[in-house]
Design a protein around this motif. Sequence first.
Motif, mmCIF file in Angstrom:
data_model
loop_
_atom_site.group_PDB
_atom_site.id
_atom_site.type_symbol
_atom_site.label_atom_id
_atom_site.label_comp_id
_atom_site.label_asym_id
_atom_site.label_seq_id
_atom_site.Cartn_x
_atom_site.Cartn_y
_atom_site.Cartn_z
ATOM 1 N N VAL A 1 58.671 38.150 19.844
ATOM 2 C CA VAL A 1 60.130 38.212 19.674
ATOM 3 C C VAL A 1 60.485 39.373 18.745
ATOM 4 O O VAL A 1 61.406 40.163 19.007
ATOM 5 N N THR A 2 59.717 39.506 17.669
ATOM 6 C CA THR A 2 59.976 40.578 16.697
ATOM 7 C C THR A 2 59.818 41.955 17.346
ATOM 8 O O THR A 2 60.633 42.855 17.123
ATOM 9 N N ARG A 3 58.775 42.109 18.177
ATOM 10 C CA ARG A 3 58.558 43.414 18.834
ATOM 11 C C ARG A 3 59.696 43.738 19.807
ATOM 12 O O ARG A 3 60.136 44.884 19.907
ATOM 13 N N LEU A 4 60.168 42.712 20.526
ATOM 14 C CA LEU A 4 61.274 42.940 21.460
ATOM 15 C C LEU A 4 62.545 43.364 20.715
ATOM 16 O O LEU A 4 63.283 44.244 21.164
ATOM 17 N N ILE A 5 62.786 42.737 19.576
ATOM 18 C CA ILE A 5 63.963 43.107 18.775
ATOM 19 C C ILE A 5 63.833 44.558 18.320
ATOM 20 O O ILE A 5 64.777 45.354 18.422
ATOM 21 N N ASP A 6 62.647 44.908 17.855
ATOM 22 C CA ASP A 6 62.445 46.265 17.331
ATOM 23 C C ASP A 6 62.494 47.322 18.433
ATOM 24 O O ASP A 6 62.793 48.490 18.173
ATOM 25 N N SER A 7 62.182 46.920 19.665
ATOM 26 C CA SER A 7 62.198 47.895 20.773
ATOM 27 C C SER A 7 63.604 48.123 21.318
ATOM 28 O O SER A 7 63.813 49.027 22.113
ATOM 29 N N SER A 8 64.547 47.283 20.892
ATOM 30 C CA SER A 8 65.930 47.463 21.359
ATOM 31 C C SER A 8 66.515 48.740 20.755
ATOM 32 O O SER A 8 66.398 48.979 19.551
ATOM 33 N N LYS B 1 66.792 35.314 26.062
ATOM 34 C CA LYS B 1 66.754 34.939 27.475
ATOM 35 C C LYS B 1 65.461 35.468 28.115
ATOM 36 O O LYS B 1 64.823 34.786 28.921
ATOM 37 N N THR B 2 65.080 36.679 27.753
ATOM 38 C CA THR B 2 63.848 37.270 28.295
ATOM 39 C C THR B 2 62.619 36.469 27.865
ATOM 40 O O THR B 2 61.729 36.172 28.679
ATOM 41 N N ILE B 3 62.576 36.111 26.572
ATOM 42 C CA ILE B 3 61.443 35.329 26.058
ATOM 43 C C ILE B 3 61.385 33.962 26.738
ATOM 44 O O ILE B 3 60.319 33.523 27.202
ATOM 45 N N SER B 4 62.527 33.283 26.830
ATOM 46 C CA SER B 4 62.573 31.949 27.434
ATOM 47 C C SER B 4 62.121 32.002 28.887
ATOM 48 O O SER B 4 61.331 31.168 29.343
ATOM 49 N N GLY B 5 62.626 33.008 29.613
ATOM 50 C CA GLY B 5 62.250 33.147 31.020
ATOM 51 C C GLY B 5 60.773 33.414 31.183
ATOM 52 O O GLY B 5 60.123 32.863 32.085
ATOM 53 N N GLY B 6 60.218 34.245 30.297
ATOM 54 C CA GLY B 6 58.800 34.579 30.376
ATOM 55 C C GLY B 6 57.921 33.363 30.143
ATOM 56 O O GLY B 6 56.927 33.144 30.860
ATOM 57 N N VAL B 7 58.280 32.561 29.149
ATOM 58 C CA VAL B 7 57.492 31.352 28.842
ATOM 59 C C VAL B 7 57.566 30.365 29.988
ATOM 60 O O VAL B 7 56.549 29.792 30.420
ATOM 61 N N LEU B 8 58.773 30.166 30.517
ATOM 62 C CA LEU B 8 58.946 29.213 31.619
ATOM 63 C C LEU B 8 58.217 29.678 32.872
ATOM 64 O O LEU B 8 57.608 28.873 33.593
ATOM 65 N N LEU B 9 58.262 30.998 33.118
ATOM 66 C CA LEU B 9 57.576 31.553 34.292
ATOM 67 C C LEU B 9 56.081 31.288 34.201
ATOM 68 O O LEU B 9 55.439 30.868 35.181
#
Length: 396
Positions: free
Chosen positions: A66-73, A143-151
Motif C-alpha cells: 500500500v505504501t509503495r502504491l501511494i508513493d508511486s502516485s 480499490k486497487t489493493i482490495s481488488g488484487g487481494v480478492l482476485l
Amino acid sequence: MNLKSINKIIIREFKRIKERRTLYLLEIILPLIVFFLFAEIYKEELVHDLPIAILDNDNTSLSRKVTRLIDSSPTMNIVENLYSIENIKLEFKKGNIQAAFVIPKKFEKDVKSGKGTTVIVYKNSTNILVSNYIYKESAQIIKTISGGVLLKKLKSTGLNNEKAFAVINPIKIETASLYNSNYSYENYLVPGLLTFSLQMMIMLSAVIVISSEFSHNTFHELVTFAENKAYNILIGKSIPHLIIHAASIILIIGVVFPIYNIKINGSYLSLILLMFVFVFASFLMGLFISAILNDQFLATEVAVFINTPAFIFSGFTFPIWAMPQIHRMFAQLLPFTHFLNAFLKVYQMGAENHDIYNELAVLGFFSIISIIGILTALQFKMHKLKEIYESVVGMG
C-alpha cells in the motif's frame, strides 16, 4: 455628430492617458503584469507531489505494498513515516504534510481472512481542491489493493481470470469528462482570473475618465471641445480607452494563451467578439459611474464595491443555482456573470455564436442602459455648468 470635435477629444484623451499615471498604470502596465503573473502561477496545470505521511501499524508485505502504491502516485509523495496520531496532527499544524494514511494493526491478516478492515486517510480540507485530489487518489489505491487481494483469493478457488474479474466487478462504470478532462488548474483558473482582472482594471480606469475632469476643474474645457454635445464627449472619451482595452484582449488571446498552451476549443472570432462586447459593457458601466459622481475617489470606491464580489457571484467557484435567491438576483446585475457563462461555452465547450446570443443580448442591454445614463448625466452637468456661467456673467 461633429467628427472634428470628436477627433479633438480623442487626441486630448490620449494625452490625458499618457500624462496621468493612474490611467497609464491601470490600462497599460497592470494588464501586462497581471496576465502573465496569473498564467505563470498555474503553468504546472496539475497538483504534483503533495507531501504525505504514513503511519504503518501493521508493517507486513501487504501494508508495505500500500505504501509503495501511494508513493508511486504522481499526486502524492511520502515525506515522513510517523508513529502516532499526535505526530500526524503536529505535522499538519507545522504545514509539513497535506495527508496521512493510517494502516491498522492486523491489516494483512484481516484482509486475507476476509474480515473488514479500514485504512484511515487524514487530509487537509482547508483547501477543497487539494482535499479532493487526495480523496480521489486514495480511493483508487485502496480499490486497487482490495481488488488484487480478492482476485488472488478467487483464483485460488479454481476460477480463471475472466470469471474472477466478473465476480470482482459485476457492474462497470466509465466516466467521460467532456471539458478540461485532465482537471488542469491552468485551463480552469487562468482564463477566469484574467478576464476578471481585465474587468476590474477596465472599470477602475473608466470611473475616473469623467470624474477626474471635475477633480482637476477641466470639465468646462471638455465641454468646449465637445461643442456642448454630450454624445461628442461620450464617443471622443470612449474611443482611446476601447482601443487600449482591445489591445488587452489581443494580449490575452494572441499572446498569453499560446505561450502557456491554453487551448481554445471554440472559434477565435467568436471569443474575440464576446470579449469585446464584455469590454464595451464593462467600460460603459464604469463611465456611467464616472458621469454621475464628480468625486473620483468616491467613484473608485463604488467600482471596487461592485467588482470585488463579482468573481464569487459569477458562479465560477460556487454554482449560482445553489446560492440564496437574493445572491442569485445580485449576480444577474453584474456583467461578468453573463460574460463568464458565455466565455466558458466558447472557450471550453466550443460553442457557436448562436449558443451565446442570450449572454450577448444581456451585455448589450447593460451597454444601452449605461449609454442612456451617461448622456443624461452629462447633459444635466453641462446644463448646470451653463447656469453657473450665466450667473457669473450676469453678476459681471
